[in-house]
Design a protein around this motif. Structure first.
Motif, PDB file in Angstrom:
ATOM      1  N   SER A  81       0.524  -1.277   0.467  1.00 34.68           N
ATOM      2  CA  SER A  81       0.352  -0.074  -0.098  1.00 34.68           C
ATOM      3  C   SER A  81       0.564   1.293   0.377  1.00 34.68           C
ATOM      4  O   SER A  81       1.742   1.568   0.759  1.00 34.68           O
ATOM      5  CB  SER A  81      -0.937   0.004   1.312  1.00 34.68           C
ATOM      6  OG  SER A  81      -1.845   0.783   0.958  1.00 34.68           O
ATOM      7  N   GLN A 128      -4.505  -0.930  -8.107  1.00 32.12           N
ATOM      8  CA  GLN A 128      -6.080  -0.552  -7.502  1.00 32.12           C
ATOM      9  C   GLN A 128      -5.806   1.208  -7.279  1.00 32.12           C
ATOM     10  O   GLN A 128      -4.238   1.521  -6.474  1.00 32.12           O
ATOM     11  CB  GLN A 128      -5.857  -0.814  -6.423  1.00 32.12           C
ATOM     12  CG  GLN A 128      -6.852  -0.587  -5.188  1.00 32.12           C
ATOM     13  CD  GLN A 128      -8.570  -0.001  -6.500  1.00 32.12           C
ATOM     14  OE1 GLN A 128      -8.851  -1.069  -6.848  1.00 32.12           O
ATOM     15  NE2 GLN A 128      -9.531   0.463  -6.031  1.00 32.12           N
ATOM     16  N   LYS A 133      -5.818   4.144  -4.813  1.00 38.13           N
ATOM     17  CA  LYS A 133      -6.309   4.821  -3.858  1.00 38.13           C
ATOM     18  C   LYS A 133      -6.279   6.378  -2.997  1.00 38.13           C
ATOM     19  O   LYS A 133      -5.222   6.802  -3.830  1.00 38.13           O
ATOM     20  CB  LYS A 133      -4.283   3.908  -2.989  1.00 38.13           C
ATOM     21  CG  LYS A 133      -4.494   4.167  -0.972  1.00 38.13           C
ATOM     22  CD  LYS A 133      -3.160   3.661  -0.999  1.00 38.13           C
ATOM     23  CE  LYS A 133      -2.741   4.173   1.027  1.00 38.13           C
ATOM     24  NZ  LYS A 133      -1.590   3.440   1.627  1.00 38.13           N
ATOM     25  N   ASP A 172     -11.512 -12.115  -2.096  1.00 39.82           N
ATOM     26  CA  ASP A 172     -11.818 -11.814  -1.389  1.00 39.82           C
ATOM     27  C   ASP A 172     -13.502 -11.778  -1.018  1.00 39.82           C
ATOM     28  O   ASP A 172     -14.277 -12.154  -0.689  1.00 39.82           O
ATOM     29  CB  ASP A 172     -11.493 -10.186  -1.270  1.00 39.82           C
ATOM     30  CG  ASP A 172     -11.967  -9.244  -2.353  1.00 39.82           C
ATOM     31  OD1 ASP A 172     -13.031  -8.553  -2.509  1.00 39.82           O
ATOM     32  OD2 ASP A 172     -10.898  -8.682  -2.560  1.00 39.82           O
ATOM     33  N   ASP A 211     -14.482  -0.136   1.293  1.00 40.99           N
ATOM     34  CA  ASP A 211     -13.741   0.783   0.163  1.00 40.99           C
ATOM     35  C   ASP A 211     -13.383   0.502  -0.220  1.00 40.99           C
ATOM     36  O   ASP A 211     -12.117   1.008  -0.063  1.00 40.99           O
ATOM     37  CB  ASP A 211     -13.753   2.932   1.020  1.00 40.99           C
ATOM     38  CG  ASP A 211     -13.802   3.790  -0.443  1.00 40.99           C
ATOM     39  OD1 ASP A 211     -13.078   3.256  -1.262  1.00 40.99           O
ATOM     40  OD2 ASP A 211     -13.116   4.916  -0.330  1.00 40.99           O
ATOM     41  N   ARG A 212     -13.016   0.007  -1.901  1.00 40.29           N
ATOM     42  CA  ARG A 212     -11.911  -0.363  -2.682  1.00 40.29           C
ATOM     43  C   ARG A 212     -10.426   0.901  -2.205  1.00 40.29           C
ATOM     44  O   ARG A 212      -9.442   0.445  -2.992  1.00 40.29           O
ATOM     45  CB  ARG A 212     -11.663  -1.306  -3.361  1.00 40.29           C
ATOM     46  CG  ARG A 212     -13.063  -2.332  -3.195  1.00 40.29           C
ATOM     47  CD  ARG A 212     -13.039  -3.133  -4.287  1.00 40.29           C
ATOM     48  NE  ARG A 212     -11.932  -3.947  -4.406  1.00 40.29           N
ATOM     49  CZ  ARG A 212     -11.672  -5.673  -3.845  1.00 40.29           C
ATOM     50  NH1 ARG A 212     -12.675  -5.472  -3.025  1.00 40.29           N
ATOM     51  NH2 ARG A 212     -10.615  -5.729  -4.000  1.00 40.29           N
ATOM     52  N   ASN A 213     -10.809   2.132  -2.070  1.00 39.61           N
ATOM     53  CA  ASN A 213      -9.915   3.151  -2.565  1.00 39.61           C
ATOM     54  C   ASN A 213      -9.021   3.121  -1.236  1.00 39.61           C
ATOM     55  O   ASN A 213      -8.190   4.622  -1.306  1.00 39.61           O
ATOM     56  CB  ASN A 213     -10.273   4.288  -3.305  1.00 39.61           C
ATOM     57  CG  ASN A 213     -11.314   3.596  -4.372  1.00 39.61           C
ATOM     58  OD1 ASN A 213     -10.974   3.153  -5.509  1.00 39.61           O
ATOM     59  ND2 ASN A 213     -11.997   4.803  -5.092  1.00 39.61           N
ATOM     60  N   THR A 268      -5.549  -5.040   5.416  1.00 39.06           N
ATOM     61  CA  THR A 268      -6.312  -4.997   4.159  1.00 39.06           C
ATOM     62  C   THR A 268      -6.375  -4.690   3.410  1.00 39.06           C
ATOM     63  O   THR A 268      -6.960  -3.781   3.354  1.00 39.06           O
ATOM     64  CB  THR A 268      -7.987  -5.926   4.317  1.00 39.06           C
ATOM     65  OG1 THR A 268      -8.785  -6.244   5.826  1.00 39.06           O
ATOM     66  CG2 THR A 268      -8.922  -5.881   4.326  1.00 39.06           C
ATOM     67  N   PRO A 275      -6.601  -3.828  -1.049  1.00 37.98           N
ATOM     68  CA  PRO A 275      -7.037  -4.291  -2.388  1.00 37.98           C
ATOM     69  C   PRO A 275      -6.766  -4.684  -2.878  1.00 37.98           C
ATOM     70  O   PRO A 275      -6.287  -2.882  -3.463  1.00 37.98           O
ATOM     71  CB  PRO A 275      -8.902  -3.907  -1.992  1.00 37.98           C
ATOM     72  CG  PRO A 275      -8.722  -1.901  -1.062  1.00 37.98           C
ATOM     73  CD  PRO A 275      -7.197  -2.825   0.071  1.00 37.98           C
ATOM     74  N   SER A 290      -6.663  -4.862  -7.612  1.00 43.80           N
ATOM     75  CA  SER A 290      -7.333  -4.996  -8.870  1.00 43.80           C
ATOM     76  C   SER A 290      -7.896  -5.702  -9.456  1.00 43.80           C
ATOM     77  O   SER A 290      -8.687  -5.225 -10.742  1.00 43.80           O
ATOM     78  CB  SER A 290      -7.145  -3.550  -9.628  1.00 43.80           C
ATOM     79  OG  SER A 290      -5.824  -4.034 -10.303  1.00 43.80           O
ATOM     80  N   CYS A 335      -7.475  -9.232  -2.221  1.00 42.69           N
ATOM     81  CA  CYS A 335      -6.420  -8.684  -0.624  1.00 42.69           C
ATOM     82  C   CYS A 335      -5.466  -9.396  -0.749  1.00 42.69           C
ATOM     83  O   CYS A 335      -5.329 -10.246  -0.704  1.00 42.69           O
ATOM     84  CB  CYS A 335      -8.104  -7.962  -0.052  1.00 42.69           C
ATOM     85  SG  CYS A 335      -9.312  -6.996  -0.106  1.00 42.69           S
TER      86      CYS A 335
END
Length: 413
Positions: A49, A73, A75, A193, A202-204, A221, A223, A225, A229
Motif C-alpha cells: 500500500s 488499484q 488509493k 475476497d 471502500d476499495r480505494n 486489508t 484491496p 484491482s 486483497c
C-alpha cells in the motif's frame, strides 16, 4: 578462473523501489548506472500500500507513466476500524501540498514495472547477479557472480546499497545496530475476497483494523484491482503461539476474532498466495553512509508496516542520494551526514513517533476521536499520507514529540 573487471560511475545493488528510482534519477542526470539484482523478477515482496508522497519521487524519476499504465488499484486514503468505532482519512484533504492519491500494488508487478522503467531510461539492469564481496573506498569495488557462474569485479565511483531486507552492506561491513522496537511479526497472505459492493468496503482505501481486545494487535486489508486483497495480522510473536495449527489456521483464527473482517471476508477464497510469516523485521544501522557508499531504503532502516512508510522512505533515500551525487559530479563537496543522513532520519523519526504512539494506544485515541479539530486532522492526515519531511507541519517539526503527547492527552480526556 580469471575474474574480469569493468567500470561504471554508479553501481546500484538491488532492483527494488529504492534501487530503481535511484537508478532512474541518476540516468536523468546522465550518469552511467549498473544495477544488479540477485533474484529474477517478478518476485514477491511485502509493502503493498503506497503513500501519496511516493508519487512525487516516481514522477521525478520519469517513471510515472510506467506506474499509471500498469493498472494498479487506485488509493485515496485509509480507513480505521476498532469494534464499533470507524473513521476514514481522505489523503486529498491534508495539510501538506502535493499528491493526495496513489496506488495499492502487488509488489511483484510494481517492482518489475519500476525496474523495467529504469532499464528503459538506460540503466544496465542485470537480474540473477549476486554480490560476493564489497571493498569500500574512494573507488569502491564489488565482486559479483553472474547466473552462469562467471565472476567479475565492478569498480565504481559510488555504490548505492538498495538490497532491502537482505541488508548487504550492513552485514558485510558490520553496520547493523539493534532496533529499539519490540520484536513483532506478521502472518499474511492474499485472498480472493468476493466482497460485495454493498458491504461498505471502500476499495480505494487501505483498511487498518485494531484487534477488538488487544490494542497492539492490528490487521491490514489491502484491496487490489484484480479482486484480491492482501490480508495480514501484526503482533508480538508470543501472541501467535496462543493459536493452534499452521500459519494459515492461525491467521484465519485471529481474523475470525474481528466481527467486521469476518463479515467482509465471509466468502473469501483463502491463500491464493502461500501464507508467509516474517518476524523481527525492524532494523537499524550505525551509519547510512561511508566512503564510497550509501544505504537506501530497508537496507538502512525499517520501522514497522503499520503506516506503510517503507516504500516512501526508500524513495526519499533514493532522491536524497541522487541529489548528493549530482552535486558531487558538479565538483561540489558533499557532506553526506548533513545532506543525506540527517534529513532522511528526520522523516524516519517523525514516522517513528507515530508508530510508537500507535502501539502504546495513544495515537489510536487520536485516530478514533469522534470530534476532531479539522486543521489538526489535516496535519495528521499528511503524516498518514507520507509527508513526514514537511517541516511546516507542526507534528513533523517537533522533534521531542511533545505536541503529539499533548494531543493524545486531549483526546483521552
Amino acid at each position: 578462473m580469471t575474474r574480469s573487471t569493468e567500470r561504471t560511475e554508479i553501481l546500484v545493488v538491488g532492483a527494488g523501489p529504492a534501487g530503481s528510482v535511484a537508478a532512474a534519477l541518476l540516468r536523468g542526470q546522465g550518469r552511467q548506472v549498473v544495477m544488479i539484482e540477485r533474484e529474477q523478477f517478478p518476485r514477491f515482496s511485502i509493502g503493498e500500500s503506497l503513500l501519496p508522497q511516493s508519487m512525487e519521487y516516481i514522477e521525478q524519476a520519469g517513471l510515472l507513466q510506467d506506474v499509471v499504465e500498469a493498472g494498479f488499484q487506485y488509493k485515496n486514503g485509509a480507513a480505521f476500524v476498532r469494534g464499533e468505532r470507524t473513521t476514514q482519512f481522505d489523503f486529498r484533504d491534508k495539510f501538506s501540498a502535493g499528491w493526495g492519491t496513489t496506488y495499492q500494488v502487488q509488489r511483484a508487478d510494481f517492482d518489475h514495472v519500476l525496474a523495467k522503467g529504469a532499464q528503459r531510461l538506460g540503466t544496465d539492469l542485470r537480474f540473477g547477479h549476486e554480490v560476493l564481496a564489497v571493498r569500500p573506498g574512494a573507488q569502491p569495488e564489488v565482486d559479483v557472480r553472474a547466473p552462469d557462474g562467471r565472476e567479475y569485479t565492478v569498480q565504481a565511483d559510488f555504490v548505492l546499497d538498495a538490497s532491502g531486507f537482505a541488508r548487504l552492506l550492513p552485514r558485510l561491513l558490520k553496520l547493523e545496530s539493534p532496533s529499539n522496537f519490540p520484536v513483532r511479526g506478521a502472518i499474511f497472505t492474499h485472498v480472493r475476497d468476493h466482497i460485495a459492493p454493498e458491504a461498505g468496503f471502500d476499495r480505494n482505501k487501505i483498511l487498518i483494523t485494531t484487534h477488538p481486545e488487544h490494542v497492539d494487535v492490528w490487521y491490514w486489508t489491502i484491496p487490489f484491482s484484480n479482486g484480491c486483497c492482501s490480508l495480514g495480522v501484526v503482533a508480538e510473536p508470543s501472541f501467535f503461539d496462543r493459536y493452534p495449527g499452521d500459519d494459515l489456521q492461525k491467521l484465519q483464527a485471529i481474523v475470525g476474532e474481528d466481527p467486521n473482517l469476518t463479515r467482509l471476508l465471509a466468502k473469501a477464497e483463502w491463500a491464493v498466495l502461500p501464507v508467509r510469516r516474517i518476524t523481527g523485521y525492524s532494523a537499524n544501522v550505525s551509519s547510512l553512509h561511508g566512503e564510497g557508499y550509501a544505504l537506501l531504503g530497508n537496507a538502512g532502516e525499517f520501522l514497522d508496516p503499520v503506516f506503510s512508510s517503507g516504500v516512501t522512505i526508500a524513495f526519499k533515500s533514493a532522491q536524497l542520494a541522487a541529489d548528493c551525487l549530482a552535486r558531487r559530479y558538479a565538483g561540489e563537496t558533499v557532506d553526506w551526514e548533513a545532506e543525506f543522513d540527517a534529513p532522511l532520519r528526520h522523516g524516519v523519526k517523525a514516522f517513528r513517533r507515530f508508530v510508537e504512539a500507535w502501539y502504546a494506544g495513544g495515537f489510536q485515541k487520536i485516530i478514533y476521536h469522534p470530534d476532531p479539530q479539522p486543521e489538526i486532522r489535516r496535519m495528521i492526515c499528511s503524516i498518514l499520507a507520507g509527508y513526514a519531511w514537511d517541516r511546516d507541519n507542526p507534528y513533523v517539526s517537533d522533534p521531542s514529540g511533545r505536541r503529539l503527547r499533548v494531543l493524545e492527552e486531549l483526546c483521552s480526556a
